[in-house]
Every structure is written in C-alpha cells, then in structure tokens.
Design a protein around this motif. Structure first.
Motif, mmCIF file in Angstrom:
data_model
loop_
_atom_site.group_PDB
_atom_site.id
_atom_site.type_symbol
_atom_site.label_atom_id
_atom_site.label_comp_id
_atom_site.label_asym_id
_atom_site.label_seq_id
_atom_site.Cartn_x
_atom_site.Cartn_y
_atom_site.Cartn_z
ATOM 1 N N ARG A 1 0.856 -1.094 0.059
ATOM 2 C CA ARG A 1 0.037 0.160 0.319
ATOM 3 C C ARG A 1 1.077 0.747 -0.017
ATOM 4 N NH1 ARG A 1 -4.988 -1.469 2.843
ATOM 5 N NH2 ARG A 1 -5.789 0.316 1.859
ATOM 6 N N GLU B 1 -0.543 1.080 6.156
ATOM 7 C CA GLU B 1 -1.431 0.856 5.959
ATOM 8 C C GLU B 1 -0.523 -0.674 5.557
ATOM 9 O OE1 GLU B 1 -4.326 0.034 5.925
ATOM 10 O OE2 GLU B 1 -5.604 2.619 6.321
ATOM 11 N N ASN B 2 0.942 -0.865 6.035
ATOM 12 C CA ASN B 2 1.350 -1.776 5.913
ATOM 13 C C ASN B 2 2.294 -2.428 6.980
ATOM 14 O OD1 ASN B 2 2.319 -1.598 2.711
ATOM 15 N ND2 ASN B 2 2.414 0.632 3.082
ATOM 16 N N ALA C 1 -4.276 -4.537 -1.538
ATOM 17 C CA ALA C 1 -3.732 -3.213 -2.172
ATOM 18 C C ALA C 1 -4.466 -3.408 -3.650
ATOM 19 C CB ALA C 1 -2.094 -3.262 -2.617
ATOM 20 N N GLU D 1 -8.188 -2.042 -3.048
ATOM 21 C CA GLU D 1 -8.026 -0.043 -2.515
ATOM 22 C C GLU D 1 -7.204 0.628 -2.835
ATOM 23 O OE1 GLU D 1 -9.062 0.606 0.228
ATOM 24 O OE2 GLU D 1 -10.839 -0.987 0.951
ATOM 25 N N ARG D 2 -6.598 0.154 -4.364
ATOM 26 C CA ARG D 2 -5.505 1.307 -5.201
ATOM 27 C C ARG D 2 -5.983 2.583 -5.536
ATOM 28 N NH1 ARG D 2 -4.335 -1.087 -10.832
ATOM 29 N NH2 ARG D 2 -3.122 -2.596 -9.305
ATOM 30 N N ASP E 1 -6.791 4.480 -2.438
ATOM 31 C CA ASP E 1 -5.043 4.760 -1.466
ATOM 32 C C ASP E 1 -4.693 6.380 -2.818
ATOM 33 O OD1 ASP E 1 -5.438 3.060 0.543
ATOM 34 O OD2 ASP E 1 -4.466 1.485 -1.124
#
Length: 438
Positions: free
Chosen positions: A284, A289-290, A358, A361-362, A365
């Motif tokens: 992400r 978020e990681n 990921a 949510e691209r 993000d």
C-alpha cells in the motif's frame, strides 16, 4: 534443539524441484515449473524458473486454511449426519466417537486414492436403550468427490494468482510438481490438469520430496553436488516511511534474493540532526497500511538547511531472507543499521490478502496519496515563504506571515481541490514577494 547444524534455509517449492531432479540437465534450456503443494492444513503454489542450473522463484501464492484435513472433516460431517438419520444419535458431541470418526475418515480418504470403493466400519461407536450401535458404511469415490468438490475448487484462485504475478499463462508452464499427501486424491490431480492443461510429474513420493530436496541442498553446500544455484524472491515489497506518511519502496515484491538496493533521502527541517528510519513491508502507498518491521535512528547529522544533507538508506537481503537496513549520512560518514529476520515467514494466504487488499483499495489509496503529497508540497512552500518574509519590511513581513499562518492551519482539513487552490495562492504570493524584493 535436535542438535543439528543449520547450513541454509531453503523454501519448500525449491526443495521439491531439487527432489524431482529438475535443473540438473543444463542442455534443456529454460524451464518453468509450477509446484502444487497441498498438505494436511495448508496449500501453497509457487512458480520457479530454472535455467542453466539456476533456480529462481518467480511468484508464490496459497491458502493456509486449505488442506487434507478439510476433506476429513467434510466426510466426518457426512457420516455424522447419516448415523443420526439412521439411529437418532448425534455423534458430534461425543469426543471419543469423533476421534474414531476422524481416524476412519482419513483412512477412507487415503484408500480411495487407489480404489473406487471402501468400507467404513466402526463397531460400538455409540449406544442407546436398545443396545450398542455400530457405524457401517460403504463409501464410493464418486460420493467422496461430490462431498469435497467445493473444497478442491478453492485451489483455483491461488494458482491463477501465482500465474498472474509471474506474468505467465498455463501454456507457459513446462512441468507441474505435486507436493504433499493430499495431492494423491484423484480429484485434486484432475483439477491440476484442468487448470494447467498437463499431467503433473509423479516420480517422487509427495510426502518426502521436500525433505529429500533439503538433503540435496545440504549436499550442494558441502560440495557433494555441483552445478545448481538457488534463487528465492521477496514475498512483499520493502521500504521506508517518508514525509507525509508515504510508503517509499526500495525493494519491489518478487525481487530475486540475495539482493541489495539503495535510495538517497534528505532532511525535512532546517538544522535537523536526527532522522528516524521506519522500515515497512507491504504493497500500500500509505505507510500505516503496511507491516511495520522496525525503527531506528540515525543521529549526529551535521546541522544544515533542510534538503541539503544526503542520507543513503540501503536494504540488503541475504540468501536466508534476513534483511539488513543501513542508514548513512554521506557527509559525516555516520551510520546506523538494523537486522530484520522472518520476511519470508509471512504465510502465503496473508501475502495474498495483502496483495488483494492493495488492489481493492487502489483507487482510495491513490486519492489519499495525492492528498498527502499535496499537503507536503503546500507545507514546504509555506516554510520557504516564511523564510523570505523575514527579509521584508516589518509591516509587509507581518502581513505575509499572517496569511501563511492562516493557510497552514487549514492544511490538515483541506480537500485535494482546496489544497490546489492554496498552491495557486502561494504562487501568487511568491510572485508578489519577488516583485517587492526587486
């Protein structure tokens, strides 16, 4: 604990490929191999590329909640239901009966890999007022396959994901290797052929091939086997958190290891003498978020205007998947480092979940990434203009600083459109300052 010396850590798919003898004939050119590993409780699929004795893992995927135990439980549930229908007795609350059922279900599953019909016979499994009850049931392979069909279908998504990650189609796969006792189930083998269009190799005991491959790897290290090199890959991207809470990747996912990569960063404030290095793993663009792997500080940076110091951050991953992160001030030569173990130990289904999230949510993000970048840009311009305002006449300086303070207070709450408008205002203010300086 066992008193054994660990020579090297090797991943299971590569060990399986070694056990099948792949990679020993260098004249065969490049070989793409898919390792299909279905054990008792987990499923893993890996794609390897073998060329001139070099093994390189191109992609991995899997599901750590899928395996032969699921087949056993599905058969147990069916037998419990049948027994209840015939006798009115529910075996699901009887621990001793459940243990007998589990053992018999596993035995029947194994037998049905070689025969088309087997008998399940558990005498005295229960009793009621009429006396003891026995479970006697004739199970055909067709019925067993009907019971587990939807479970076997779950292998499809990880296989397709691994192919996509490796940028390959089923036709590009040269060999398919079966690992794990559950791959003996005929329905599983047919599913593999359906997905990949070819029969898997069957020359090695699937229960033993990983151990055999590990033994071959040990022999390679000792010099008893030559001409083979193993290359693994990083399961997820690695990098650091940068200004605005952004995840900046330094080593991309699926990079062959061992590997090393560096990037140059700088300070974000004047006279900054310390920087914190926050090491992250994930896909992400937003830092939080990681997965956080660790933090450390580089101190003793020579005071200078922001943007002047050069901080080199280097990531190195050795053959065992251990990450070494080093931060070095290129001006003073001072450095700090951290060692991180276990990046290859992220379960395959967790890796898949991270990649899937990921992708899902691209859009969100990307929007948040643009917003944070704009905030950092606005903040940087405001800081620069504040410095220039110090050289103006008192009245003009006060007016400019009041405008800048007002704009700074709104940064955290502004939308992307509002931040772009703020940048335009700052550009106009900058032009005004340039005219007054002339």
């Amino acid at each position: 604990l066992a008193g054994l010396k660990v020579l090297r850590i090797i991943n299971e798919p590569t060990a399986a490929a070694l056990a099948y003898g792949l990679g020993r004939n260098r004249d065969k050119g490049e070989l793409r191999v898919l390792v299909f590993d279905l054990g008792g409780g987990t499923f893993d699929v890996s794609i390897l590329e073998i060329a001139e004795g070099v093994f390189e893992v191109k992609a991995t995927s899997g599901d750590n909640r899928l395996g032969g135990d699921d087949f056993d439980e599905r058969l147990m549930d069916y037998l419990i239901e049948q027994f209840k229908r015939e006798t009115g007795i529910d075996l699901s609350q009887d621990k001793m009966a459940l243990q007998k059922l589990k053992e018999e279900a596993e035995r029947a599953k194994i037998e049905l890999s070689d025969v088309y019909e087997t008998e399940i016979n558990i005498p005295f499994i229960a009793a009621d007022e009429t006396g003891p009850k026995h479970l006697l049931f004739s199970l055909k392979r067709d019925l067993f396959e009907d019971l587990i069909g939807d479970i076997v279908e779950r292998v499809e998504e990880p296989v397709l994901q691994a192919l996509e990650d490796a940028s390959l189609s089923p036709e590009d796969i040269d060999q398919v290797l079966l690992v794990g006792g559950s791959t003996r189930v005929p329905l599983v083998q047919r599913k593999v052929k359906e997905l990949l269009g070819k029969d898997p190799l069957r020359g090695v005991n699937p229960d033993e091939c990983v151990a055999l491959g590990a033994a071959i790897q040990a022999a390679m290290i000792k010099g008893e086997v030559t001409g083979i090199v193993l290359v693994d890959v990083t399961p997820l991207s690695l990098g650091v958190e940068t200004v605005g809470g952004i995840f900046t990747k330094i080593i991309e996912r699926n990079t062959p290891i061992p590997t090393s990569a560096s990037r140059i960063f700088t300070t974000v404030a004047d006279n900054q003498t310390t920087v914190e290095i926050h090491v992250l793993q994930g896909e992400r663009p937003i830092a939080e978020e990681n997965i956080s792997l660790g933090r450390f500080q580089l101190t003793g940076i020579r005071p200078a205007p922001k943007g002047v110091p050069r901080i080199e951050v280097t990531f190195s991953i050795d053959v065992d998947g251990i990450v070494h992160v080093k931060a070095k001030d290129l001006d003073t030569g001072k450095e700090q480092k951290i060692e991180i173990k276990g990046i290859k130990e992220v379960p395959p289904d967790e890796v898949e979940k991270i990649i899937r999230e990921a992708e899902l949510e691209r859009s969100k993000d990307e929007s948040e990434y643009r917003l944070r970048q704009l905030r950092s840009q606005v903040q940087s311009v405001i800081d620069s203009l504040e410095k220039r305002a110090n050289f103006l006449e008192y009245k003009d300086s006060k007016r400019v600083k009041e405008v800048l303070i007002s704009l700074r207070d709104k940064i955290s709450f502004s939308s992307e459109e509002e931040l772009r408008e703020t940048l335009k205002l700052l550009e106009e203010l900058e032009e005004e300052l340039e005219r007054s300086e002339d």
